[in-house]
Design an enzyme around this catalytic site. Structure first.
Site, mmCIF file in Angstrom:
data_model
loop_
_atom_site.group_PDB
_atom_site.id
_atom_site.type_symbol
_atom_site.label_atom_id
_atom_site.label_comp_id
_atom_site.label_asym_id
_atom_site.label_seq_id
_atom_site.Cartn_x
_atom_site.Cartn_y
_atom_site.Cartn_z
ATOM 1 N N ARG A 1 52.546 -9.173 41.947
ATOM 2 C CA ARG A 1 51.067 -8.920 41.890
ATOM 3 C C ARG A 1 50.656 -9.821 41.251
ATOM 4 O O ARG A 1 50.879 -10.155 39.970
ATOM 5 C CB ARG A 1 50.918 -7.664 41.751
ATOM 6 C CG ARG A 1 49.105 -7.330 42.213
ATOM 7 C CD ARG A 1 48.676 -5.933 41.811
ATOM 8 N NE ARG A 1 48.131 -5.799 40.427
ATOM 9 C CZ ARG A 1 47.691 -4.966 39.843
ATOM 10 N NH1 ARG A 1 47.234 -3.699 40.635
ATOM 11 N NH2 ARG A 1 47.180 -5.009 38.547
ATOM 12 N N TYR B 1 39.178 -6.663 36.835
ATOM 13 C CA TYR B 1 40.307 -5.534 36.925
ATOM 14 C C TYR B 1 41.867 -6.367 36.820
ATOM 15 O O TYR B 1 41.894 -7.451 37.497
ATOM 16 C CB TYR B 1 40.304 -4.895 38.559
ATOM 17 C CG TYR B 1 41.776 -4.224 38.713
ATOM 18 C CD1 TYR B 1 42.492 -4.892 39.386
ATOM 19 C CD2 TYR B 1 42.034 -3.083 37.882
ATOM 20 C CE1 TYR B 1 43.765 -4.334 39.475
ATOM 21 C CE2 TYR B 1 43.399 -2.592 37.940
ATOM 22 C CZ TYR B 1 44.276 -3.099 38.780
ATOM 23 O OH TYR B 1 45.473 -2.845 38.597
ATOM 24 N N ASP C 1 45.338 -7.270 44.440
ATOM 25 C CA ASP C 1 44.636 -5.840 44.103
ATOM 26 C C ASP C 1 43.173 -6.150 44.376
ATOM 27 O O ASP C 1 42.874 -6.591 42.978
ATOM 28 C CB ASP C 1 45.072 -4.727 43.225
ATOM 29 C CG ASP C 1 44.441 -3.608 43.339
ATOM 30 O OD1 ASP C 1 44.905 -2.620 42.578
ATOM 31 O OD2 ASP C 1 43.773 -3.386 44.115
ATOM 32 N N HIS D 1 40.760 -4.172 44.426
ATOM 33 C CA HIS D 1 40.326 -2.749 43.866
ATOM 34 C C HIS D 1 38.944 -2.584 44.124
ATOM 35 O O HIS D 1 37.894 -2.104 43.163
ATOM 36 C CB HIS D 1 40.299 -3.213 42.241
ATOM 37 C CG HIS D 1 40.775 -1.994 41.313
ATOM 38 N ND1 HIS D 1 39.844 -1.378 40.711
ATOM 39 C CD2 HIS D 1 41.998 -1.467 41.229
ATOM 40 C CE1 HIS D 1 40.619 -0.273 40.169
ATOM 41 N NE2 HIS D 1 41.893 -0.354 40.244
ATOM 42 N N GLU E 1 45.042 -5.205 48.488
ATOM 43 C CA GLU E 1 44.783 -4.003 48.481
ATOM 44 C C GLU E 1 43.670 -3.421 47.963
ATOM 45 O O GLU E 1 42.753 -4.351 47.534
ATOM 46 C CB GLU E 1 45.838 -3.730 47.110
ATOM 47 C CG GLU E 1 45.944 -2.132 46.770
ATOM 48 C CD GLU E 1 46.707 -2.113 45.675
ATOM 49 O OE1 GLU E 1 47.525 -2.867 45.258
ATOM 50 O OE2 GLU E 1 46.326 -1.161 44.741
ATOM 51 N N GLU F 1 45.777 4.405 47.248
ATOM 52 C CA GLU F 1 46.349 5.161 45.945
ATOM 53 C C GLU F 1 45.590 6.198 45.473
ATOM 54 O O GLU F 1 45.874 6.851 44.710
ATOM 55 C CB GLU F 1 46.566 3.931 44.808
ATOM 56 C CG GLU F 1 45.256 3.252 44.379
ATOM 57 C CD GLU F 1 45.423 2.244 43.091
ATOM 58 O OE1 GLU F 1 46.402 1.530 43.608
ATOM 59 O OE2 GLU F 1 44.855 2.465 42.171
ATOM 60 N N ARG G 1 49.494 3.543 50.462
ATOM 61 C CA ARG G 1 49.713 3.585 49.342
ATOM 62 C C ARG G 1 49.738 4.903 48.537
ATOM 63 O O ARG G 1 50.145 5.002 47.211
ATOM 64 C CB ARG G 1 48.611 2.579 48.403
ATOM 65 C CG ARG G 1 49.160 1.191 48.871
ATOM 66 C CD ARG G 1 48.733 0.084 47.483
ATOM 67 N NE ARG G 1 48.387 0.480 46.531
ATOM 68 C CZ ARG G 1 49.272 0.424 45.258
ATOM 69 N NH1 ARG G 1 50.597 0.087 45.559
ATOM 70 N NH2 ARG G 1 48.958 0.423 44.134
ATOM 71 N N GLU H 1 55.525 -0.084 43.860
ATOM 72 C CA GLU H 1 54.789 -0.553 42.556
ATOM 73 C C GLU H 1 55.474 -0.223 41.423
ATOM 74 O O GLU H 1 55.853 1.048 41.267
ATOM 75 C CB GLU H 1 53.286 -0.315 42.700
ATOM 76 C CG GLU H 1 52.733 -0.585 41.337
ATOM 77 C CD GLU H 1 50.935 -0.326 41.288
ATOM 78 O OE1 GLU H 1 50.876 0.317 42.154
ATOM 79 O OE2 GLU H 1 50.474 -0.773 40.347
ATOM 80 N N TRP I 1 34.308 0.223 40.238
ATOM 81 C CA TRP I 1 35.505 -0.169 39.366
ATOM 82 C C TRP I 1 36.630 -0.515 40.032
ATOM 83 O O TRP I 1 37.260 0.300 40.755
ATOM 84 C CB TRP I 1 35.701 0.848 38.144
ATOM 85 C CG TRP I 1 36.477 -0.108 37.221
ATOM 86 C CD1 TRP I 1 36.324 -1.063 36.206
ATOM 87 C CD2 TRP I 1 38.074 0.474 37.044
ATOM 88 N NE1 TRP I 1 37.846 -1.283 35.569
ATOM 89 C CE2 TRP I 1 38.429 -0.389 35.945
ATOM 90 C CE3 TRP I 1 38.867 1.433 37.730
ATOM 91 C CZ2 TRP I 1 39.914 -0.382 35.578
ATOM 92 C CZ3 TRP I 1 40.272 1.295 37.333
ATOM 93 C CH2 TRP I 1 40.800 0.649 36.239
HETATM 94 O O1 LIG Z 1 47.025 -0.757 41.933
HETATM 95 C C1 LIG Z 1 47.167 -0.393 40.893
HETATM 96 O O2 LIG Z 1 48.146 -0.199 40.114
HETATM 97 C C2 LIG Z 1 45.929 -0.121 40.119
HETATM 98 O O3 LIG Z 1 44.692 0.003 41.216
HETATM 99 C C3 LIG Z 1 45.824 0.713 39.383
HETATM 100 O O4 LIG Z 1 46.153 0.169 37.970
HETATM 101 C C4 LIG Z 1 44.663 1.779 39.117
HETATM 102 O O5 LIG Z 1 43.627 1.045 38.541
HETATM 103 C C5 LIG Z 1 45.023 2.782 37.798
HETATM 104 O O6 LIG Z 1 46.349 3.493 38.367
HETATM 105 C C6 LIG Z 1 43.858 3.754 37.713
HETATM 106 O O7 LIG Z 1 44.139 4.682 36.746
HETATM 107 MG MG LIG Z 2 45.321 -0.799 43.158
#
Ligand SMILES: O=C(O)[C@@H](O)[C@@H](O)[C@H](O)[C@H](O)CO
Ligand SMILES: [Mg+2]
Length: 403
Positions: A148, A160, A211, A213, A237, A263, A284, A340, A403
């Site tokens: 990634r 991020y 990502d 995000h 992602e 996620e 995810r 991941e 965020w």
């Molecule tokens: O793909 C990822 O791993 C992220 O989106 C994470 O770092 C996420 O921000 C954290 O798990 C939040 O606690």
């Molecule tokens: Mg993520």
């Protein structure tokens, strides 16, 4: 039948907070489950201690499905990250117990191995494109087949996925939420440059992921997807906030870049429309936040009907207990995509001794009965809970953002 006689919540902080449920049966068999919800750990700890554990005592530990249905339907207030993380912890612990009593690793109870190993992706991040590529080359040298890429954005103090430490990324960084600032236009300029440089440096025999995000509108995500198509991203992602699952139709109209979401999903209902309308390519959802192995298997089975593959979340705020459970699931599930793997620190690994291994870009859960992971309670007791919030994000004019 193995009767549940005790269950306790263990909160420990070897560099970051983890919440672990440990269930004990009358024959002495114990099982563990991850119950960590980054930034909201104590909510899950209380839900387990005050509302779940009293209902577990005296139950048959082998009745995993019935306990799951009892905790889901019996709550009346269904779904949500706290409830489903608590149910997930119970589910993982009961699968752990069942495997230990059967003398089999959990993947064997899930139908056995469907592959020799689990392909994982690492996180290359850096302040500049050059820094990021340098770390990505190191991951490639370690044998990773998927990497990634997240880099800093010129003109933005933070973004991020970029941390001071290139290998350990922990976003929950303060006792109250850190305020980040975001500028979409600046971000949209740098990512295509990052991928162009990455393909030139790393070649085409490595999967490159990114990502977003949750930070773009659907049309902006369509724009970025189109810009990245020449570099063949493995996935984009969390392209846009997924509360509105329909939003992904607009992205799909503009780009063939594969999309990964989920996620922050905690049940099949969060992703049903995305899957049935083939609006994503990878799901995810994770063992720890989507109701455990039992529920994640249902999500994966629905996804399989639409040729959607799994791509479970595996950040450092998911404990080694979750990573172990995820690897048993990943080894067996037919429509596996990628896992991941943000390595935990040696401090964390010492608190959670485990059987899983990494070699040449692949992982394996190991052959230990159950999940093949435990918590060293004595070591865990030495790490006091330390409140930490995830950051918040604002636009440059102060508008609250994702965020
Ligand atoms: O793909 C990822 O791993 C992220 O989106 C994470 O770092 C996420 O921000 C954290 O798990 C939040 O606690
Ligand atoms: Mg993520």
């Amino acid at each position: 039948m193995p009767k549940i006689v005790d269950a306790k919540v263990i909160i420990t902080c070897p560099g970051r907070n983890f919440v672990t449920l440990k269930i004990t049966c009358d024959d002495g068999t114990t099982g563990v489950g991850d119950a960590t919800l980054n930034g909201r750990e104590l909510s899950v700890a209380s839900y387990l201690t005050d509302h779940v554990i009293p209902c577990l005592i005296g139950r048959d530990a082998h009745r995993i499905e019935d306990v799951w249905q009892y905790l889901y339907k019996g709550a009346y207030w269904r779904r949500g990250p706290v409830t489903m993380t608590a149910i997930a912890a119970v589910d993982m612990a009961l699968w752990d117990i069942k495997g230990k009593i059967a003398g089999l690793p959990v993947y064997q109870l899930l139908g056995g191995a469907s592959r020799e190993g689990v392909m994982v992706y690492g996180h290359a991040n850096g302040t500049t494109i050059e820094d990021t590529i340098e770390v990505a080359l190191d991951y490639q040298a370690q044998g990773y087949k998927a990497i990634r890429l997240q880099c800093g954005v010129p003109g933005m103090a933070s973004t991020y996925g970029v941390s001071k430490d290139k290998y350990f990324y922990e976003p929950a960084d303060a006792d109250l939420p850190t305020e980040n600032v975001w500028n979409t236009a600046k971000y949209l300029r740098v990512v295509p440059e990052l991928f162009k440089a990455a393909r030139e440096a790393l070649g085409w025999d490595v999967h490159l992921l990114h990502d977003i995000h949750h930070r773009l509108t659907p049309i902006e995500a369509g724009r970025l997807g189109k810009d990245l198509e020449p570099y063949r991203p493995f996935w984009l992602e969390d392209a846009t906030p997924a509360e509105n699952q329909e939003a992904f139709k607009l992205i799909r109209q503009h780009t063939t870049a594969p999309l990964a979401v989920g996620e922050i999903f905690n049940s099949i209902w969060d992703c049903k429309d995305l899957i049935q309308n083939q609006l994503i390519d990878y799901i995810r959802a994770t063992v720890v936040h989507a109701g455990g192995i039992t529920h994640l298997r249902r999500i994966a089975a629905l996804a399989d009907l639409y040729q959607i593959r799994t791509g479970c979340h595996g950040a450092t705020d998911l404990s080694p207990v979750c990573m172990a459970a995820a690897l048993h699931f990943d080894l067996s599930v037919p429509n596996f995509g990628v896992q991941e793997y943000m390595r935990h620190t040696p401090e964390t690994d010492a608190v959670f001794p485990h059987a899983y291994t990494f070699e040449n870009g692949m992982m394996h859960p190991g052959e230990a009965p159950g999940l093949g992971v435990d918590i060293d309670e004595e070591l865990a007791a030495g790490y006091e809970y330390n409140r930490a919030f995830l950051p918040v994000n604002r636009l440059e004019d102060g508008t609250m953002y994702n965020w």
